[in-house]
Design a protein around this motif. Structure first.
Motif, PDB file in Angstrom:
ATOM      1  N   PRO A  83     -12.264 -46.479 -63.662  1.00 27.61           N
ATOM      2  CA  PRO A  83     -12.318 -45.583 -62.505  1.00 27.61           C
ATOM      3  C   PRO A  83     -13.749 -45.515 -61.964  1.00 27.61           C
ATOM      4  N   LYS A  84     -13.881 -45.017 -60.761  1.00 29.49           N
ATOM      5  CA  LYS A  84     -15.192 -44.712 -60.179  1.00 29.49           C
ATOM      6  C   LYS A  84     -15.487 -43.263 -60.536  1.00 29.49           C
ATOM      7  N   ARG A 106     -22.421 -50.210 -64.841  1.00 28.23           N
ATOM      8  CA  ARG A 106     -23.099 -51.207 -65.686  1.00 28.23           C
ATOM      9  C   ARG A 106     -23.948 -50.546 -66.766  1.00 28.23           C
ATOM     10  N   SER A 107     -24.292 -49.279 -66.557  1.00 29.93           N
ATOM     11  CA  SER A 107     -25.189 -48.579 -67.478  1.00 29.93           C
ATOM     12  C   SER A 107     -24.468 -47.725 -68.512  1.00 29.93           C
ATOM     13  N   VAL A 108     -23.160 -47.630 -68.408  1.00 27.77           N
ATOM     14  CA  VAL A 108     -22.369 -46.814 -69.336  1.00 27.77           C
ATOM     15  C   VAL A 108     -21.389 -47.742 -70.041  1.00 27.77           C
ATOM     16  N   LEU A 111     -17.590 -47.891 -69.350  1.00 30.01           N
ATOM     17  CA  LEU A 111     -17.232 -48.400 -68.019  1.00 30.01           C
ATOM     18  C   LEU A 111     -17.470 -49.906 -67.912  1.00 30.01           C
ATOM     19  N   SER A 112     -18.539 -50.387 -68.520  1.00 35.21           N
ATOM     20  CA  SER A 112     -18.832 -51.818 -68.429  1.00 35.21           C
ATOM     21  C   SER A 112     -17.927 -52.659 -69.329  1.00 35.21           C
ATOM     22  N   GLU A 126     -18.006 -39.920 -73.626  1.00 35.00           N
ATOM     23  CA  GLU A 126     -19.145 -40.841 -73.695  1.00 35.00           C
ATOM     24  C   GLU A 126     -20.256 -40.406 -72.740  1.00 35.00           C
ATOM     25  N   LEU A 127     -19.906 -39.949 -71.545  1.00 33.12           N
ATOM     26  CA  LEU A 127     -20.935 -39.458 -70.627  1.00 33.12           C
ATOM     27  C   LEU A 127     -21.691 -38.292 -71.259  1.00 33.12           C
TER      28      LEU A 127
END
Length: 148
Positions: A83-84, A106-108, A111-112, A126-127
Motif C-alpha cells: 500500500p501507499k 524503499r526505506s522501510v 514495504l520494500s 514496523e513503522l
C-alpha cells in the motif's frame, strides 16, 4: 512477513477484497497491545481502498505518547503490491517526505520486501519500531498536533 520462497507450490490465491475484509475484521476487533490500530476511512467504501492508521508514539522516542495519524491506500493490486502510506501527523523521520508525509517505501523493509503475507497491522508495527531506531529516536519533532 514471510520472505517469498523461490519454489512455488500450488496454492490458492485469495482475492484482494477477501484479504481486505479479513484485515477490516481484525482491525475492528483491535490489534495487539493497542499501540497501533487501523480501519476503513469511509465505512461506505466498497472498494476497501482508503484506510486510516494510528500509531502511539513509542516509549523512549521524541514521539512518546503522541497519537500519530496515517492514511493507507490499498491499490487494485493489493496485497500483491504494497500500500501507499502517508502520515497526516507531522513527524520528522528519515523515511518520511517532509513536504507531504509520504513514507518512502524503499526505506522501510516491510514495504520494500512486500508480499502477500504482509498486513497493515505488521506495517504499522514496523513503522513504530522504526521510530525507535538509532537514526530516528532522537530527531527533533514538530509540535504535537502539527499536520502535513
Amino acid at each position: 512477513c514471510v520472505v517469498a520462497s523461490a519454489v512455488m507450490s500450488s496454492q490458492v490465491i485469495v482475492p484482494r477484497n477477501f484479504v481486505l475484509l479479513e484485515e477490516l475484521e481484525k482491525g475492528e476487533k483491535g490489534v495487539g497491545d493497542g499501540s497501533v490500530s487501523y480501519g476503513l476511512a469511509d465505512g461506505n467504501d466498497n472498494t476497501l481502498t482508503t484506510w486510516n492508521g494510528m500509531i502511539v508514539g513509542p516509549h523512549g522516542s521524541q514521539l512518546e505518547g503522541r497519537i500519530l495519524s496515517l492514511v493507507i491506500t490499498c491499490g487494485e493490486r493489493y496485497p500483491d503490491e504494497s500500500p501507499k502510506v502517508r502520515f497526516q501527523s507531522r513527524v520528522n523521520l528519515n523515511f518520511v517526505d517532509q513536504h507531504n508525509g509520504a513514507v518512502d517505501s524503499r526505506s522501510v523493509s516491510i514495504l520494500s520486501h512486500w508480499n502477500r503475507s504482509c498486513t497493515m497491522e505488521k506495517l504499522l508495527q514496523e513503522l513504530r519500531r522504526e521510530m525507535c531506531s538509532s537514526h530516528n529516536r532522537r530527531l527533533p519533532q514538530p509540535p504535537d498536533g502539527a499536520m502535513f
